[in-house]
Design an enzyme around this catalytic site. Structure first.
Site, short mmCIF file in Angstrom:
data_model
loop_
_atom_site.label_atom_id
_atom_site.label_comp_id
_atom_site.label_asym_id
_atom_site.label_seq_id
_atom_site.Cartn_x
_atom_site.Cartn_y
_atom_site.Cartn_z
N PRO A 101 -12.23 0.88 6.74
CA PRO A 101 -11.55 2.00 7.87
C PRO A 101 -11.38 1.27 9.21
CG PRO A 101 -13.88 2.47 7.38
CD PRO A 101 -13.38 1.23 6.37
N ARG A 107 6.31 -2.06 -5.36
CA ARG A 107 7.55 -1.52 -5.66
C ARG A 107 8.76 -2.19 -4.60
NH1 ARG A 107 9.14 2.47 -2.16
NH2 ARG A 107 10.01 3.76 -3.56
N ASP A 117 14.26 3.96 2.14
CA ASP A 117 13.01 4.63 2.38
C ASP A 117 12.58 4.84 3.71
OD1 ASP A 117 12.54 5.04 -0.06
OD2 ASP A 117 11.13 3.50 -0.74
N GLU A 146 -22.52 1.99 2.26
CA GLU A 146 -22.43 2.12 3.66
C GLU A 146 -21.25 1.04 4.17
OE1 GLU A 146 -23.55 4.26 5.34
OE2 GLU A 146 -22.76 3.39 7.38
#
Ligand SMILES: C[S@@+](CC[C@H](N)C(=O)[O-])C[C@H]1O[C@@H](n2cnc3c(N)ncnc32)[C@H](O)[C@@H]1O
Length: 245
Positions: free
Chosen positions: A87, A152, A167, A114
């Protein structure tokens, strides 16, 4: 392309790798997907992969040895991108997907608990990717997301016409709206222009809708977007309409 994922929960990948485009891409030989259990590389009797954090605090930390052992065993003689799902990493974008799609070999490391020993981040990985400003339980869902978006883009995976070039984000804008049959569904009608058969006008409508949608939903994307003269004029019309409303 060869993709290897290091995870403590390999069965999580079964469904996602065995369906839809990821399955087709493997069947076509465009990609090989392999999931390795980090626990197999633990070098202690109990196959322990985590331990308490030095200095004390809540949660367990992934030990460095299994991750280093696994990466060294997998990458023998090769120097692939080693991507840590994290993150705190670089926020993932379509541009990063396009960059990764050019590689021959990718390795994904999925953290859990953690987090992981900092030496993994400092000395083992080439990239750190976050899929957004929120915290998941583990890196698996993030790795699946990144892998899907990369595979993809590989040549031949989406069929003859590379539909991904239109896209959202690939063009720098959000994509225009789509409609299919019926032309009138419960009184909700498809825009006349799409039924007109006039290809140039349809293209112009799509271009304008793409710009309109981006202006309304993601104006931040327009900051660095190189607008054509026609697009600038259309954008000014949208801005005037907004001021008048
Ligand atoms: C519970 S999280 C650890 C979060 C860590 N304590 C922190 O605050 O940065 C466990 C693992 O999930 C994965 N993860 C969580 N959120 C993620 C995100 N937004 N993007 C990518 N991976 C994520 C990472 O591999 C992370 O090591």
């Amino acid at each position: 392309m060869n993709i290897t994922v290091l995870s403590l929960f390999p069965p999580m990948f079964d469904g996602v790798f065995g369906q839809s485009i990821l399955k087709k891409a493997q069947d076509k030989g465009a990609v090989t997907l392999q999931v390795v259990d980090i626990r197999d590389y633990a070098d202690n009797k109990h196959k322990q992969v985590d331990d308490y954090p030095y200095g004390g605090s809540a949660g367990m930390v992934l030990k460095p040895e299994p991750m280093f052992n696994a990466v060294e065993a997998i990458t023998k003689g090769k120097q692939p991108r080693i991507i840590l799902m994290c993150p705190q990493g670089e926020r993932y974008t379509q541009q990063k997907a396009e960059e990764l799609a050019k590689e021959e070999e990718l390795v994904f490391l999925c953290g859990h608990y953690e987090g992981y020993d900092e030496r993994i981040r400092e000395h083992l990985v080439t990239d750190e990717i976050s899929i957004g400003d929120f915290v998941l339980t583990g890196g698996e869902l993030g790795a699946m997301t990144v892998i899907d978006s990369v595979v993809r883009l590989l040549p031949g995976v989406l069929g003859q016409e590379a539909s991904h070039v239109h896209d959202s984000f690939s063009t720098g804008l959000l994509e225009h709206p789509h409609y299919t049959r019926p032309a009138d569904f419960r009184g909700m009608k498809v825009p006349d222009i799409l039924l007109s058969g006039h290809h140039a006008k349809i293209e112009q409508w799509r271009d304008e809708q793409s710009l309109k949608r981006t202006y309304e939903r993601r104006p931040d994307l327009l900051v660095d977007y190189p607008l054509t003269k026609e697009q600038s004029a259309f954008l000014q019309t949208l801005q005037r309409e907004k001021l008048d409303s």
